[in-house]
Motif scaffolding. Structure first.
Motif, PDB file in Angstrom:
ATOM      1  N   PRO A   1     -10.630  -2.359  -1.176  1.00 22.70           N
ATOM      2  CA  PRO A   1      -9.785  -3.432  -1.678  1.00 22.70           C
ATOM      3  C   PRO A   1      -9.021  -2.927  -2.905  1.00 22.70           C
ATOM      4  CG  PRO A   1     -12.060  -3.824  -2.294  1.00 22.70           C
ATOM      5  CD  PRO A   1     -12.054  -2.605  -1.425  1.00 22.70           C
ATOM      6  N   LEU A   2      -8.040  -3.724  -3.348  1.00 18.13           N
ATOM      7  CA  LEU A   2      -7.157  -3.298  -4.428  1.00 18.13           C
ATOM      8  C   LEU A   2      -7.920  -2.799  -5.656  1.00 18.13           C
ATOM      9  CD1 LEU A   2      -4.265  -3.084  -5.460  1.00 18.13           C
ATOM     10  CD2 LEU A   2      -4.486  -5.394  -6.335  1.00 18.13           C
TER      11      LEU A   2
ATOM     12  N   LYS B   1       0.833  -1.203   0.000  1.00 17.41           N
ATOM     13  CA  LYS B   1       0.000   0.000   0.000  1.00 17.41           C
ATOM     14  C   LYS B   1       0.873   1.262   0.000  1.00 17.41           C
ATOM     15  CE  LYS B   1      -4.275   1.918   1.483  1.00 17.41           C
ATOM     16  NZ  LYS B   1      -5.627   1.649   1.903  1.00 17.41           N
ATOM     17  N   LYS B   2       1.987   1.168   0.752  1.00 17.38           N
ATOM     18  CA  LYS B   2       2.893   2.307   0.840  1.00 17.38           C
ATOM     19  C   LYS B   2       3.467   2.666  -0.530  1.00 17.38           C
ATOM     20  CE  LYS B   2       5.589   1.281   4.272  1.00 17.38           C
ATOM     21  NZ  LYS B   2       6.378   1.124   5.478  1.00 17.38           N
ATOM     22  N   THR B   3       4.008   1.641  -1.204  1.00 19.37           N
ATOM     23  CA  THR B   3       4.670   1.936  -2.484  1.00 19.37           C
ATOM     24  C   THR B   3       3.670   2.346  -3.549  1.00 19.37           C
ATOM     25  OG1 THR B   3       4.846  -0.455  -2.606  1.00 19.37           O
ATOM     26  CG2 THR B   3       6.909   0.750  -2.501  1.00 19.37           C
TER      27      THR B   3
ATOM     28  N   SER C   1      -9.316   1.717  -9.233  1.00 15.76           N
ATOM     29  CA  SER C   1     -10.276   2.502 -10.006  1.00 15.76           C
ATOM     30  C   SER C   1     -10.363   3.922  -9.452  1.00 15.76           C
ATOM     31  CB  SER C   1     -11.647   1.818 -10.051  1.00 15.76           C
ATOM     32  OG  SER C   1     -12.393   2.123  -8.918  1.00 15.76           O
ATOM     33  N   PHE C   2     -10.129   4.066  -8.144  1.00 16.20           N
ATOM     34  CA  PHE C   2     -10.097   5.403  -7.529  1.00 16.20           C
ATOM     35  C   PHE C   2      -8.912   6.204  -8.084  1.00 16.20           C
ATOM     36  CE2 PHE C   2      -9.132   8.064  -3.629  1.00 16.20           C
ATOM     37  CZ  PHE C   2     -10.204   8.903  -3.807  1.00 16.20           C
TER      38      PHE C   2
END
Ligand code: UDP
Ligand code: MG
Length: 316
Positions: A214-215, A139-141, A220-221
């Motif tokens: 979720p991923l 999530k960080k990268t 899509s965001f």
């Protein structure tokens, strides 16, 4: 003294509601006691069409807790729309608002700082994470890549700021003037102008319930964020087209020269490789353009961003 509204979008948050309402109620009481906000300040829980007992809990709490208001949306419209619903419906009631996620991963103790800055005349105060220790490496990268990419495309956004922010009444009013349906608030808010400032905090982990991002939704965001704010991808497509045309002209000249030297290039695999390659490039480019046409289609339809089912305020 100024009236504060804390706006909390909730989607299936029954597991964390009790914890959050407790913490936020204490915070509001504390700020009132310190005479930083008026005594009719409130927390607005926006129920974004939850399928669990979230709304029942909000309704019940509203009966006994004078600081808890509830806004029930008719269906699930997503985090960003739920937030704009909360802001639009309360803009006439409050002098300032703070938006925060229901899981309180953002540190509510800096809200006091935010209010202080507001009292000094700042219109928009961003909550900014100063570390991401609780986020997974992935999530960080990905988040970092996303920010960098947005910057590259020329979209102004505050690094490491999500949707935890204070807004004055006039900033809220300005925000409601942005009528777009493809909402990406952290890109829009910097466009408002006015004086802004940051407060810093460490983000904690979710205490209960599960992430609603979720991923697939995250991707899509991110895509939404890019295509709502920048048409640079289409400029890149033009550049790519020009590059490929030049490259093929050079290849053509080369094969003509080879032909006149009494030789000819053999092999058809190179031919169909290049056809497939170009086919892929074309499909990709059409796809990117399609994203923008899709966006335009949604904007042109001009459907409402949300529909209110019930708005529970304080009885008094
Ligand atoms: N949320 C919402 N509507 C949705 C999805 C999420 O209102 O369709 C709310 C959710 O209840 C929470 C906030 O948006 O208050 C952020 O979601 P979450 O904490 O799951 O995201 P994360 O922190 O994992 O990025
Ligand atoms: Mg969260």
């Amino acid at each position: 003294m100024k009236r504060l509204g804390i706006i909390v979008p909730c989607y299936n948050e029954e597991e964390i509601f009790d914890y959050s309402k407790e913490k936020l109620t204490n915070l509001i009481k504390d700020l009132i006691e310190k005479k930083k906000i008026s005594s009719d300040s409130f927390i607005l829980f926006v129920d974004d069409g939850s399928k669990d007992k979230t709304w029942n809990k909000i309704e019940k709490e509203n009966k006994t807790n004078k600081y808890v208001y509830g806004l029930k949306l008719a269906g699930n419209v997503g985090h960003q729309n739920a937030l704009i619903a909360g802001i639009t419906e309360t803009v006439d009631l409050v002098d300032l608002s703070v938006s925060i996620d229901a899981d309180l991963q953002d540190d509510i103790n800096v809200i006091e700082n935010m209010v202080d800055k507001f009292n000094e005349g700042i219109d928009i105060v961003y909550g900014v994470r100063n570390d991401r220790q609780t986020d997974s490496f992935f999530k960080k990268t990905t988040a970092q890549m996303f920010y960098k990419f947005m910057q590259l495309l020329g979209v102004k956004s505050v690094y490491n700021h999500a949707d935890f922010r204070l807004m004055s009444k006039r900033a809220m009013q300005a925000l409601t003037e942005f009528k777009e349906k493809n909402l990406f608030l952290r890109g829009i808010v910097p466009l408002i102008g006015y004086q802004t400032d940051n407060v810093y905090y460490a983000r904690s982990e979710r205490i209960a319930g599960t992430s609603k991002y979720p991923l697939k939704k995250m991707l899509s965001f991110a895509l939404d964020g890019i295509t709502s704010f920048s048409i640079k991808p289409m400029t890149i497509i033009c550049g790519l087209g020009i590059f490929i045309i030049f490259a093929s002209i050079i290849a053509m000249i080369y094969s003509i020269v080879v032909y006149f030297m009494g030789d000819s290039l053999s092999g058809w695999s190179s031919l169909f490789c290049s056809i497939w390659f170009l086919g892929g490039v074309q499909l990709l480019c059409i796809g990117i353009i399609g994203q923008y046409i899709g966006k335009t289609y949604i904007e042109v339809k001009d459907r409402p961003r949300y529909i209110v089912e019930t708005f529970l305020k304080n009885k008094k």
